[in-house]
Design a protein around this motif. Structure first.
Motif, PDB file in Angstrom:
ATOM      1  N   LYS A 105      41.235  39.031 -21.500  1.00 11.67           N
ATOM      2  CA  LYS A 105      40.346  38.294 -20.609  1.00 11.67           C
ATOM      3  C   LYS A 105      40.770  36.827 -20.532  1.00 11.67           C
ATOM      4  N   ARG A 106      41.043  36.234 -21.700  1.00 11.27           N
ATOM      5  CA  ARG A 106      41.478  34.831 -21.739  1.00 11.27           C
ATOM      6  C   ARG A 106      42.762  34.654 -20.933  1.00 11.27           C
ATOM      7  N   ILE A 109      42.134  35.055 -17.060  1.00 16.47           N
ATOM      8  CA  ILE A 109      41.464  33.880 -16.497  1.00 16.47           C
ATOM      9  C   ILE A 109      42.443  32.707 -16.433  1.00 16.47           C
ATOM     10  N   ASN A 110      43.201  32.490 -17.521  1.00 14.78           N
ATOM     11  CA  ASN A 110      44.157  31.387 -17.549  1.00 14.78           C
ATOM     12  C   ASN A 110      45.226  31.521 -16.465  1.00 14.78           C
ATOM     13  N   SER A 157      32.364  33.112 -13.082  1.00 17.59           N
ATOM     14  CA  SER A 157      31.765  31.826 -13.427  1.00 17.59           C
ATOM     15  C   SER A 157      32.473  30.701 -12.672  1.00 17.59           C
ATOM     16  N   VAL A 159      33.992  28.310 -13.929  1.00 21.57           N
ATOM     17  CA  VAL A 159      35.269  28.084 -14.595  1.00 21.57           C
ATOM     18  C   VAL A 159      36.349  28.973 -13.983  1.00 21.57           C
ATOM     19  N   GLN A 160      36.047  30.260 -13.877  1.00 22.21           N
ATOM     20  CA  GLN A 160      37.039  31.195 -13.348  1.00 22.21           C
ATOM     21  C   GLN A 160      37.386  30.839 -11.910  1.00 22.21           C
ATOM     22  N   ILE A 163      39.686  27.781 -11.812  1.00 19.74           N
ATOM     23  CA  ILE A 163      41.070  28.089 -12.201  1.00 19.74           C
ATOM     24  C   ILE A 163      41.731  28.951 -11.121  1.00 19.74           C
ATOM     25  N   LEU A 169      45.676  27.835 -15.220  1.00 16.44           N
ATOM     26  CA  LEU A 169      45.068  26.815 -16.075  1.00 16.44           C
ATOM     27  C   LEU A 169      45.830  25.497 -16.033  1.00 16.44           C
ATOM     28  N   PHE A 170      47.160  25.563 -16.117  1.00 21.07           N
ATOM     29  CA  PHE A 170      47.947  24.331 -16.163  1.00 21.07           C
ATOM     30  C   PHE A 170      47.843  23.551 -14.856  1.00 21.07           C
ATOM     31  N   GLU A 171      47.842  24.278 -13.734  1.00 23.79           N
ATOM     32  CA  GLU A 171      47.711  23.614 -12.436  1.00 23.79           C
ATOM     33  C   GLU A 171      46.341  22.964 -12.317  1.00 23.79           C
ATOM     34  N   TYR A 172      45.343  23.654 -12.836  1.00 23.62           N
ATOM     35  CA  TYR A 172      43.988  23.104 -12.783  1.00 23.62           C
ATOM     36  C   TYR A 172      43.954  21.723 -13.443  1.00 23.62           C
ATOM     37  N   ALA A 173      44.598  21.626 -14.611  1.00 25.89           N
ATOM     38  CA  ALA A 173      44.547  20.363 -15.368  1.00 25.89           C
ATOM     39  C   ALA A 173      45.274  19.238 -14.645  1.00 25.89           C
ATOM     40  N   LYS A 174      46.271  19.579 -13.827  1.00 23.37           N
ATOM     41  CA  LYS A 174      47.037  18.530 -13.130  1.00 23.37           C
ATOM     42  C   LYS A 174      46.167  17.742 -12.172  1.00 23.37           C
ATOM     43  N   LEU A 176      42.963  17.095 -12.529  1.00 26.51           N
ATOM     44  CA  LEU A 176      41.825  16.405 -13.151  1.00 26.51           C
ATOM     45  C   LEU A 176      42.125  14.926 -13.187  1.00 26.51           C
TER      46      LEU A 176
END
Ligand code: SF4
Lengths: 177, 420
Positions: A105-106, A109-110, A157, A159-160, A163, A169-174, A176
């Motif tokens: 699941k992790r 989602i990531n 959610s 969060v999902q 992302i 996940l990594f693209e999401y952080a870029k 922020l």
């Protein structure tokens, strides 16, 4: 550009020859450890499910845009990311399982793979292979357009969805601040 | 704040804007993001690969590297990985608790990073040890940790909480480790799967700081996400001087919802031991005495039993005596602070005279680190938390308390400290 949260596609329902749901599909059945050296996602698709009885030719059966319908505890076992990526490589749009292994699941989602949790696989009357279905990731509404049936699952959610829109996940952080 | 929250729900609510309810996936603000020498080099690799020309850290003050698995590095792989981290951390201005500091999770507590009510992540699968001080800790993979360092937050599925109520008190020679093994015996390795635990009872309230660490450290072996012990005054005072920021301890609401309550009566608790190769394969030490199991090595240390209080138990038992002739006793304090206390109090002389081997702080026996591994057929009693096949070499590892490990070292065989 935001991706659509309403996905339409063909259902591939992972049942056995007796048309029962296959539970506890582990990561070795999804993407066997003998292929773990593969790091290029484009090469992963051909091995998806090639260790799952009845579905060894999955890569040939799958079409871009397919939505997989799965049993309980899907993706138990190891933490290999390839067990998610091999489906993306084939263009699988989303997964609907009764439940997932925690690490799987992790990883899903990531990787920005849309996953829903619903019991739809239990009812042969509700869903069969190659039915046209539509899922709303936000509301969790699953429509079988071929059979004209509906099932309400829990939506993804925030969060999902965040992302999913970013890609991973990594693209999401870029993006922020 | 909604009524009826458990400890984890309170901590999460204070660290998230999303609705905190079991099963919900939420964004969780992280107070501490750490990586150790194991997997740390991969974290560096991921940070460089994905954020090469961007700022890589949401907050450098909240980011640390800790070296503890193999310290100092005794093989090329670890040496190279540690050096990758050193170069990177120096360039980026990130704090490294290098090889001399000891076990990372303990260092984060001692140095005031992990405080009651905080959220802490790292590449250590026993980071949920933070539950000992009422903090949420969680071990994660290298990609997740790289993301956490960059974003300052991570996503987490709110677990349901179960309550474990301990009835009765711990009586010497039993200690927190025997209580912990009793809980694992009852819950088994799956009893807390995917759940948070809250521990409750008089014996829990009375647990010392070291005892809390012992119990919380083995929630991983119960399958749990994290196990909380409500901070008492001693814990709060401990952090008053060392916390890096203001902190809030959280306690469950009276009407909080639990998925299950388990009651464990420890009134008749006897020294316990876990047989190879499963931490939940627990029996009374006494039941093994008839087998006269020769002990080749006794290991005292690890994140489970590496505090000064644990060391002191061995010191008192070894005073004026010697370890049995065909047995080696290996003692590894968890951190520099623990070692410092041992030096100050003259304990090293006692241990030296008893022919015990004392090494620098770290994970050591638990991670195939500085005190070596077990050979085929070697019987080792260990105060660690895992006795899986191959984990500490090819030998057979039994898990027990500091008193039982020391008794075995003195007698050269497995024996209850009551019958020494
Ligand atoms: S002592 Fe063992 S369990 Fe604890 S942090 Fe070190 S390697 Fe992990």
């Amino acid at each position: 550009m935001k991706k659509s949260v309403i996905l339409k596609g063909r259902a591939l329902v992972i049942r056995n020859e007796k048309t029962e749901p296959i539970d506890d599909i582990d990561t070795d059945m999804i993407f066997h450890n003998k292929y773990l050296h593969i790091t290029d996602i484009n090469e992963m698709g051909q091995y998806a499910f090639d260790n799952l009885d009845g579905w060894k030719d999955f890569a040939k059966k799958a079409k871009i845009g397919d939505i997989l319908v799965l049993g309980a505890n899907f993706g138990s076992g190891s933490s290999r990311q390839q067990a998610v990526d091999c489906f993306s490589a084939l263009g699988v749009q989303a997964l609907i399982a009764k439940s997932y292994g925690a690490i799987y699941k992790r990883n899903a989602i990531n990787a920005g793979m849309p996953i829903l949790q619903a019991d739809v696989i239990d009812e042969i009357k509700f869903i069969e292979n190659k039915d046209e279905i539509e899922v709303n990731l936000e509301t969790g509404l699953i429509k079988n357009l071929t059979k004209n049936k509906e099932h309400k699952a829990k939506g993804m959610s925030n969060v999902q969805i965040d992302i999913y829109h970013s890609g991973n996940l990594f693209e999401y952080a870029k993006n922020l601040k | 704040m909604p009524l009826g929250q458990t400890v984890i729900e309170k901590i999460f609510s204070a660290h998230s804007k999303d609705e905190v309810k079991p099963g919900n996936i939420i964004w969780l603000d992280l107070d501490v993001r750490s990586a150790r020498d194991f997997a740390g080099a991969n974290v560096v690799f991921n940070l460089k690969k994905h954020y090469g020309d961007q700022e890589k850290f949401e907050d450098k003050e909240k980011t640390v590297f800790t070296f503890d698995c193999v310290v100092p590095a005794n093989n090329l792989g670890y040496a190279e990985n540690q050096q990758i981290i050193r170069f990177f951390a120096r360039e980026e201005g990130i704090r490294v608790f290098d090889s001399e500091w000891g076990i990372g999770s303990h260092v984060l507590i001692e140095e005031g990073y992990s405080v009651p009510g905080s959220t802490v992540v790292g590449t250590d699968s026993h980071l949920n040890i933070m539950g000992s001080v009422g903090s949420f800790g969680q071990g994660m993979g290298d990609q997740d940790i790289a993301f956490g360092m960059k974003a300052g937050k991570t996503w987490f599925e709110v677990p349901p909480t179960m309550k474990v109520i301990i009835e009765g008190e711990i009586k010497a020679p039993c200690s927190a480790k025997d209580l912990t093994l009793a809980v694992i015996k009852k819950l088994t390795s799956k009893g807390a799967l995917g759940r948070a635990i809250e521990f409750e009872g008089k014996a829990i309230d009375k647990l010392s700081f070291a005892g809390r660490i012992t119990l919380a450290s083995m929630v991983t072996e119960m399958g749990g996400i994290v196990g909380f012990i409500p901070p008492n005054q001693e814990i709060i005072d401990y952090f008053k001087t060392r916390s890096r920021s203001k902190f809030t301890p959280y306690y469950a609401d009276e009407d909080a919802k639990y998925v299950e309550e388990v009651v464990i009566d420890i009134n008749d608790l006897k020294p316990l031991i876990a047989l190879p190769f499963k931490p939940d394969n627990v029996v009374e030490v006494e039941s093994l005495e008839k087998d006269k199991i020769h002990v080749d090595s006794a290991f005292l240390g690890s994140c489970t039993n590496g505090r000064y209080e644990d060391m002191k138990i061995a010191v008192e038992m070894l005073k004026g005596k010697q370890v049995a002739e065909h047995t080696v006793m290996k003692i590894v304090p968890a951190t520099r602070t623990v070692l410092g206390d041992m030096i100050k109090n003259g304990d090293l002389q006692t241990l030296f005279d008893a022919r015990a081997l004392v090494s620098n702080p770290g994970c050591a026996g638990c991670a195939s680190g500085q005190i070596g591994m077990t050979g085929k057929g070697e019987v080792q009693v260990s105060t660690g938390n895992r006795n899986f096949k191959g984990k500490q070499g090819a030998g057979l590892t039994y898990l027990c308390s500091p008193a039982t490990a020391t008794a075995a070292a003195l007698a050269g065989k497995i024996i209850s400290p009551e019958n020494l």
